[in-house]
Design a protein around this motif. Structure first.
Motif, short mmCIF file in Angstrom:
data_model
loop_
_atom_site.label_atom_id
_atom_site.label_comp_id
_atom_site.label_asym_id
_atom_site.label_seq_id
_atom_site.Cartn_x
_atom_site.Cartn_y
_atom_site.Cartn_z
N PRO A 144 -39.45 5.60 -43.42
CA PRO A 144 -38.08 6.03 -43.68
C PRO A 144 -37.21 4.95 -44.33
N PHE A 145 -37.46 3.68 -44.00
CA PHE A 145 -36.61 2.61 -44.55
C PHE A 145 -36.77 2.51 -46.06
N LEU A 146 -38.02 2.43 -46.52
CA LEU A 146 -38.27 2.35 -47.96
C LEU A 146 -37.76 3.60 -48.67
N PHE A 147 -37.99 4.77 -48.06
CA PHE A 147 -37.54 6.02 -48.66
C PHE A 147 -36.03 6.03 -48.84
N LEU A 148 -35.30 5.62 -47.82
CA LEU A 148 -33.83 5.63 -47.90
C LEU A 148 -33.32 4.64 -48.94
N VAL A 149 -33.91 3.46 -48.97
CA VAL A 149 -33.47 2.45 -49.94
C VAL A 149 -33.65 2.97 -51.37
N LEU A 150 -34.81 3.54 -51.64
CA LEU A 150 -35.08 4.05 -52.99
C LEU A 150 -34.15 5.22 -53.34
N GLN A 151 -33.93 6.14 -52.38
CA GLN A 151 -33.11 7.32 -52.68
C GLN A 151 -31.64 6.96 -52.87
N ILE A 152 -31.14 6.02 -52.11
CA ILE A 152 -29.75 5.60 -52.30
C ILE A 152 -29.56 4.97 -53.68
N ASP A 212 -18.19 16.47 -58.85
CA ASP A 212 -17.76 15.09 -59.11
C ASP A 212 -18.78 14.12 -58.53
N SER A 213 -18.64 12.85 -58.89
CA SER A 213 -19.62 11.83 -58.51
C SER A 213 -19.64 11.58 -57.01
N ARG A 214 -18.47 11.52 -56.39
CA ARG A 214 -18.43 11.23 -54.96
C ARG A 214 -19.12 12.33 -54.16
N THR A 215 -18.86 13.57 -54.50
CA THR A 215 -19.51 14.69 -53.82
C THR A 215 -21.02 14.64 -54.03
N ALA A 216 -21.43 14.37 -55.25
CA ALA A 216 -22.87 14.32 -55.56
C ALA A 216 -23.56 13.24 -54.73
N LEU A 217 -22.97 12.06 -54.65
CA LEU A 217 -23.58 10.96 -53.91
C LEU A 217 -23.57 11.23 -52.41
N PHE A 218 -22.48 11.81 -51.90
CA PHE A 218 -22.38 12.08 -50.46
C PHE A 218 -23.43 13.11 -50.04
N VAL A 219 -23.56 14.19 -50.79
CA VAL A 219 -24.55 15.22 -50.46
C VAL A 219 -25.96 14.65 -50.57
N HIS A 220 -26.21 13.85 -51.59
CA HIS A 220 -27.53 13.26 -51.78
C HIS A 220 -27.90 12.34 -50.62
N MET A 221 -26.95 11.55 -50.15
CA MET A 221 -27.23 10.62 -49.06
C MET A 221 -27.49 11.38 -47.75
N VAL A 222 -26.71 12.42 -47.48
CA VAL A 222 -26.94 13.20 -46.27
C VAL A 222 -28.33 13.84 -46.31
N THR A 223 -28.69 14.41 -47.45
CA THR A 223 -30.01 15.04 -47.58
C THR A 223 -31.13 14.02 -47.45
N SER A 224 -30.95 12.86 -48.03
CA SER A 224 -31.98 11.81 -47.96
C SER A 224 -32.17 11.32 -46.52
N ILE A 236 -31.68 13.03 -43.77
CA ILE A 236 -32.39 14.08 -43.03
C ILE A 236 -33.89 14.05 -43.35
N ILE A 237 -34.22 13.92 -44.63
CA ILE A 237 -35.64 13.90 -45.03
C ILE A 237 -36.33 12.64 -44.52
N SER A 238 -35.58 11.55 -44.39
CA SER A 238 -36.19 10.29 -43.95
C SER A 238 -36.80 10.40 -42.55
N PHE A 239 -36.30 11.35 -41.73
CA PHE A 239 -36.87 11.55 -40.41
C PHE A 239 -38.21 12.28 -40.47
N GLY A 284 -37.69 -0.84 -57.75
CA GLY A 284 -37.38 -0.92 -56.32
C GLY A 284 -38.62 -0.97 -55.46
N TYR A 285 -39.59 -0.11 -55.78
CA TYR A 285 -40.83 -0.08 -55.00
C TYR A 285 -41.62 -1.39 -55.15
#
Length: 700
Positions: free
Chosen positions: A359-367, A337-349, A351-354, A400-401
């Protein structure tokens, strides 16, 4: 107090262990030198946040500066040479001994020769090559180390070469003495006694180079270094390099490595536990299924591994923005479902941002990309949808970029357009999601909307055979599919899954189609010629027969589940009641009249069970009125509830009432009363044509 671990506790611990293993793997994937993870170039704008010094550190000189300083200090370098003062005596005695052995008498002017040997060797004889090299290098003085370890500075020009020493031996005295000395072949005994001392020279050179300072100032703690948008000047470039070197020095110590590792563990473990809690609290169906959890964790690991690889080997060709991060929410959205997809994507993003340098630009674009992916791909039913989503994601990345860059630079000419190429490559990689979806379906036993759409094709081999073998049952399945789909939409269930399951729920009747009334074209019903138990068994067998046929045609397990649950554990009521009426006082064999089940275990299977019952019952109504249809729907579904058929399904009473309403509306529309068309009266006279008139007058 004795603690007892139940099976559920063990399962929870095992699943927790899976998440912990993923945390350990991700920690290993973190870059090893990520303390100062910023990208910068001399003469280019600083694209990151404000940097201030958190501690005092020296400003290190560049290699070019150090090389220049070394060359300058080496101009004052004085090499060391060993001088052998005993060489005069040794060579004189060798000369005398050799002369006497050859000629049988000692040389004339023996004392004069001794004096000449002493003079030239006291001055020092150096090889012509060494003397020329020193003079060419501009070295005017050397240090001579005497046998008594005393060191004296000597001008290079004072040393004699072997040729000059020989000439000096012959340059003084009378002509007769010169001629006599020249006849002795003294040049064989004129050798170098001044030799280069590499050890002493190296020590001296090292001491001299130590005096070269590696730094050119100090940055105090709290001092501002550079802010976003400022140009990286050579001075600031040196400060940034020095700060990076300081971080690397600190991270190289064991203590610093332990501290950094603890920080990484806390961050990654914290976010992975948030993901664990999300599944445990809000997605129990995913949490309870090991395959579902493994798929999600595998997808997270794949994306993190790709990002880590791109960061470690980042160059002009490879960049971490080339990784198709949006593939994670796309695949999860297709299966879950959409909520699960977005939640997992945000958690992964997060972690990668570190790991990344901005990291700020990366997180904004990935969200933004994650939200767009789950919104534009609500139901993946066609391949073209994936291509459209990839295009939308590319545009989202690019816009966005560019917007972010414009806020920083305020000048189009200063924008770096290279990342747009990376975004295009990342978006193109998303097209491979179609292949991955198919692979994950087979590996984890999942079913996607793409597969469901393919299965709803009534022109498939199985559906055509179904329509030809059992046409009445096929039409019944179509009707059930239509009303069940509408009900699923109403209560938020998976309507495409219900539609597909409804189409296949009665395929087991293809084995004995003539025993079912919807396939009989008048005449006697062969079931009535059998005893009640045998007739019930034939009817009930369409469920196991359907499961067997579904497996033969390799239908997904989710569709087979609809076949097994669409009657639950209800009874073949017609034959069951007939047996009771025909044998009063005799207790019937309950198992002989009961469907094998299992009970419906999801909203979708519960909807199908209700739709199947009311559609079949609607065909037996004598009169199709709104009241009759409404009462029939209420009675059938209430009887199923009373019989406990929905106790394993996560469906609420509110959902059931909404399903009833949809069924009533759909059945009323199907069986609505039509207007009777009047027939022409054949006995009526043919009407007489009326002559045309003009201007109100009759034409003759």
């Amino acid at each position: 107090m004795k603690i007892q671990l139940t099976k559920e506790h063990m399962q929870n611990l095992f699943k927790f262990g899976l998440f912990a293993c993923v945390v350990i793997i991700i920690i290993q994937l973190f870059p090893t030198h990520d303390s100062f993870n910023y990208k910068y170039e001399m003469g280019k704008p600083w694209t990151h946040e404000l940097i201030t010094a958190s501690f005092d550190f020296p400003i290190y000189k560049s290699e070019e500066q150090l090389e220049h300083d070394r060359q300058e200090v080496m101009k004052g370098f004085v090499p060391y040479y060993q001088i052998d003062t005993a060489a005069a005596t040794v060579n004189y005695e060798r000369f005398v001994s050799d002369f006497q052995r050859r000629n049988g008498y000692q040389p004339i002017l023996k004392n004069e020769i001794r004096q000449r040997f002493s003079e030239i060797y006291a001055t020092g004889i150096m090889s012509a090559e060494d003397r020329a090299a020193l003079q060419a290098g501009g070295t005017e003085q050397v240090y001579c180390i005497y046998p008594d370890r005393m060191t004296r500075s000597m001008p290079v020009s004072a040393f004699l070469t072997p040729k000059a020493a020989y000439e000096q031996m012959l340059s003084s005295g009378t002509r007769a003495d010169k001629n006599l000395l020249g006849s002795y072949n003294l040049n064989l005994y004129v050798v170098e006694n001044v030799t280069y001392d590499s050890l002493a020279s190296s020590v001296s050179e090292a001491e001299l180079l130590k005096s070269v300072s590696l730094t050119m100032g100090v940055v105090q703690a709290g001092e501002r270094i550079i802010d976003r948008g400022e140009i990286v000047t050579p001075e600031i470039f040196a400060v940034l390099n020095s700060l990076k070197m300081q971080y690397e020095k600190q991270s190289s110590s064991v203590q610093q490595q332990v501290i950094a590792t603890v920080g990484k563990v806390v961050v990654v473990f914290g976010f992975m536990m948030l993901l664990f809690a999300y599944f445990y609290l809000f997605r129990p169906r995913i949490y309870r299924n090991y395959g579902n959890l493994l798929l999600v964790l595998l997808l997270v690991l794949i994306i993190v591994i790709l990002a880590s690889f791109a960061i470690r080997f980042q160059s002009g060709v490879i960049n971490y923005y080339m990784v198709p991060y949006a593939m994670l929410p796309i695949i999860i959205r297709v299966f879950f479902d959409s909520r699960t997809a977005l939640f997992v994507h945000m958690v992964t993003s997060v972690i990668i941002s570190f790991m990344v340098d901005d990291p700020f630009l990366f997180l904004v674009l990935q969200i933004a990309v994650g939200m767009l992916a789950v919104s534009s791909l609500k139901d993946l039913a066609q391949r073209s949808q994936l291509a459209q989503t990839a295009l939308y994601i590319f545009l989202c990345y690019t816009v966005g970029y560019l917007a972010f860059s414009l806020m920083e630079e305020s000048d189009l000419a200063r924008i770096n357009w290279v990342p747009v190429i990376y975004f295009a490559i990342s978006s193109m990689f998303l097209l491979f999601a179609y292949i991955l979806i198919y692979l994950f379906e087979k590996l984890f036993g999942l079913i996607s909307s793409v597969t469901l759409v393919e299965l709803t094709n009534i022109n498939s081999e199985l559906m055509i055979k179904f329509a030809e073998t059992a046409p009445g049952t096929f039409q019944h399945s179509l009707q059930v599919s239509n009303i069940a789909t509408e009900a699923a939409k109403k209560i938020g269930a998976n309507s495409l899954l219900v539609r597909t399951g409804a189409l296949y729920h009665d395929i087991g009747k293809m084995k004995t189609p003539g025993f079912y009334t919807e396939n009989q074209l008048g005449g006697k019903n062969p079931l009535l010629e059998k005893d009640f138990e045998a007739a019930a068994r034939i009817v009930i067998d369409h469920v196991p027969n359907g499961i067997q046929m579904a497996k033969k045609y390799h239908l997904p397990e989710q569709i087979i589940n609809f076949i097994g649950t669409h009657h639950g554990q209800s009874k073949a009521k017609y034959f069951y009641n007939s047996f009771i009426n025909a044998h009063p006082g005799v207790k019937p064999n309950e198992a002989a009249f009961t469907y094998p089940g299992p009970l419906p275990n999801s909203k979708e299977t519960a909807i199908l069970m209700m739709a199947d019952a009311v559609e079949a019952r609607s065909r037996s109504l004598k009169e199709y009125t709104e009241k009759n249809i409404g009462d029939m729907v209420e009675d059938m579904i209430d009887a199923q509830i009373a019989d406990g058929q929905f106790k394993d399904a996560p469906i609420t009473f509110q959902d059931v009432e909404m399903v009833k309403t949809v069924f009533k509306e759909k059945l009323i529309n199907i069986y609505h009363t039509r207007i009777a068309y009047p027939k022409a009266n054949e006995t009526a006279e043919t009407p007489v044509a009326v002559p045309e008139t003009t201007g109100g007058e009759r034409k003759e």
